[in-house]
Design an enzyme around this catalytic site. Structure first.
Site, PDB file in Angstrom:
ATOM      1  N   ARG A  35       0.873  -1.173   0.000  1.00 26.66           N
ATOM      2  CA  ARG A  35       0.000   0.000   0.000  1.00 26.66           C
ATOM      3  C   ARG A  35       0.910   1.222   0.000  1.00 26.66           C
ATOM      4  O   ARG A  35       1.600   1.501   0.986  1.00 26.66           O
ATOM      5  CB  ARG A  35      -0.901  -0.005   1.231  1.00 26.66           C
ATOM      6  CG  ARG A  35      -1.891   1.150   1.296  1.00 26.66           C
ATOM      7  CD  ARG A  35      -2.769   1.019   2.540  1.00 26.66           C
ATOM      8  NE  ARG A  35      -3.603   2.193   2.732  1.00 26.66           N
ATOM      9  CZ  ARG A  35      -4.829   2.339   2.248  1.00 26.66           C
ATOM     10  NH1 ARG A  35      -5.379   1.348   1.553  1.00 26.66           N
ATOM     11  NH2 ARG A  35      -5.520   3.431   2.462  1.00 26.66           N
ATOM     12  N   HIS A  62      -6.775   0.774  -7.182  1.00 22.94           N
ATOM     13  CA  HIS A  62      -7.158   0.333  -5.832  1.00 22.94           C
ATOM     14  C   HIS A  62      -7.989  -0.956  -5.938  1.00 22.94           C
ATOM     15  O   HIS A  62      -9.163  -0.993  -5.570  1.00 22.94           O
ATOM     16  CB  HIS A  62      -7.967   1.432  -5.140  1.00 22.94           C
ATOM     17  CG  HIS A  62      -7.963   1.340  -3.647  1.00 22.94           C
ATOM     18  ND1 HIS A  62      -7.461   0.253  -2.960  1.00 22.94           N
ATOM     19  CD2 HIS A  62      -8.407   2.211  -2.699  1.00 22.94           C
ATOM     20  CE1 HIS A  62      -7.608   0.458  -1.670  1.00 22.94           C
ATOM     21  NE2 HIS A  62      -8.168   1.632  -1.477  1.00 22.94           N
ATOM     22  N   ASP A 159     -15.817   9.969  -3.615  1.00 18.89           N
ATOM     23  CA  ASP A 159     -14.556   9.839  -2.880  1.00 18.89           C
ATOM     24  C   ASP A 159     -14.081  11.232  -2.500  1.00 18.89           C
ATOM     25  O   ASP A 159     -14.606  12.245  -3.002  1.00 18.89           O
ATOM     26  CB  ASP A 159     -13.524   9.123  -3.772  1.00 18.89           C
ATOM     27  CG  ASP A 159     -12.249   8.758  -3.031  1.00 18.89           C
ATOM     28  OD1 ASP A 159     -12.263   8.750  -1.786  1.00 18.89           O
ATOM     29  OD2 ASP A 159     -11.234   8.481  -3.694  1.00 18.89           O
ATOM     30  N   ARG A 245     -14.260  -4.806   3.204  1.00 24.68           N
ATOM     31  CA  ARG A 245     -12.880  -4.604   2.782  1.00 24.68           C
ATOM     32  C   ARG A 245     -11.962  -5.590   3.487  1.00 24.68           C
ATOM     33  O   ARG A 245     -11.072  -6.185   2.884  1.00 24.68           O
ATOM     34  CB  ARG A 245     -12.467  -3.162   3.094  1.00 24.68           C
ATOM     35  CG  ARG A 245     -11.019  -2.843   2.794  1.00 24.68           C
ATOM     36  CD  ARG A 245     -10.790  -2.640   1.300  1.00 24.68           C
ATOM     37  NE  ARG A 245      -9.363  -2.571   1.030  1.00 24.68           N
ATOM     38  CZ  ARG A 245      -8.628  -1.480   1.180  1.00 24.68           C
ATOM     39  NH1 ARG A 245      -9.188  -0.357   1.589  1.00 24.68           N
ATOM     40  NH2 ARG A 245      -7.347  -1.491   0.890  1.00 24.68           N
TER      41      ARG A 245
END
Length: 258
Positions: A35, A62, A159, A245
C-alpha cells in the site's frame, strides 16, 4: 501471522532498492500486500519477490477496494448486479474513479463517471474499458451533467476531493471544481428508490476531523464530497463496505496461498 512495515520500518526505495527489498521479503513471507504511491513499485515487488504480491493501493489503482465494493453491491441487489447503473461523482482520474470504471466494465454494470471534463481519466483507458464493457453487455460513459448521471442510478459513489499524497495547496482548486458534484439529498432523489450510496472512506461529511475543521475555517465548506444527511441515511452502505474490505482482502490472500 502478519507483519506490518510502516514507512519508518523499511528502507525500501531509500537506502535499499525496491528489487533488493523484494528479494529479502520474499524469503521471509508467503505473500506481500503493498500500500503506497507509485504503481511501478508494486509491479517491481511482484516481479522480484518470488511470492504473491497484492496491490493494496497505489496512486493509479485500488483493486482490493473494488472487491469490497463489488461484494457490497451484490449483497444489496440479491447478487444480481448485471445491468445496474453505477455512478461515480468527483475526480474521475484518481485511483478510485479509474478502478471503479474497470470493475463495472468487467462485471457488466453500466458505469457513468460524472465530474468536470478536466478531471476525467485518460482517453486511452476510457476506450479500453468501452471495449471490455461491450464484451460484457454494459456501457461506459463520462459526463458533466449531474442530472443525467444521477437519474435512475442504482449505485451512487463518491470519494474525497484530494487524494492521498496530493499537496494541501490543491484544496482550493478542487473545492471550486467539484462542489457542483457533491452527493446531496437532491442527487439521491434522482436515483431509484432502491439506490445505495457508497464511499471508500475516510469521508469529509462534517467538521469532526482535523481536515474537515480546517477546510470549514479556510473556505466555509462544512460538507465536502457528500452531505452528512446522505452519509447517515438508510441508503448509505459505507460501513458494510468498510467491513467487507477486511473480509475480501483476507479471502483473496487465503485463496491465493492455498
Amino acid at each position: 501471522g502478519v507483519t506490518y512495515l510502516d514507512p519508518g520500518s523499511s528502507q525500501m526505495g531509500k537506502k535499499e532498492s525496491i528489487e533488493d527489498t523484494a528479494r529479502v521479503l520474499g524469503r521471509f513471507y508467503d505473500g506481500i500486500e503493498f500500500r503506497g504511491f507509485d504503481q511501478s513499485d508494486v509491479e517491481e515487488l511482484a516481479e522480484k519477490a518470488g511470492v504473491p504480491v497484492w496491490n493494496g493501493l497505489t496512486d493509479m489503482w485500488h483493486p482490493t477496494q473494488m472487491l469490497a465494493d463489488a461484494l457490497t453491491i451484490q449483497e444489496n441487489f440479491n447478487y444480481d448486479i448485471k445491468g445496474l447503473k453505477f455512478v461515480f461523482f468527483g475526480d474521475l482520474k484518481n485511483n478510485m474513479g479509474r478502478s471503479l470504471m474497470v470493475m463495472c466494465a468487467k462485471l457488466g454494470m453500466n458505469f457513468v463517471g460524472c465530474g468536470p471534463k478536466d478531471c476525467w481519466m485518460d482517453e486511452e483507458l476510457i476506450k479500453t474499458c468501452e471495449q471490455i464493457a461491450a464484451e460484457n453487455g454494459c456501457t461506459v460513459k463520462c459526463t458533466e451533467d449531474v442530472k443525467e448521471a444521477a437519474t435512475d442510478a442504482d449505485v451512487i459513489y463518491t470519494d474525497v476531493w484530494v487524494s492521498m499524497g496530493e499537496p494541501d495547496e490543491v484544496w482550493e482548486q478542487r473545492i471550486k471544481q467539484l462542489s457542483p458534484y457533491r452527493v446531496t439529498t437532491e442527487v439521491m432523489a434522482m436515483a431509484k428508490p432502491t439506490a445505495i450510496f457508497l464511499h471508500c472512506l475516510p469521508a469529509f461529511h462534517d467538521t469532526n476531523t482535523t481536515t474537515g475543521a480546517d477546510i470549514a475555517k479556510r473556505f466555509g465548506v462544512t460538507e465536502m464530497e457528500v452531505e452528512d444527511a446522505v452519509f447517515e441515511s438508510k441508503q448509505s452502505k459505507v460501513f458494510d463496505e468498510a467491513e467487507n474490505r477486511m473480509h475480501t482482502i483476507k479471502a483473496v490472500m487465503y485463496a491465493t496461498l492455498q
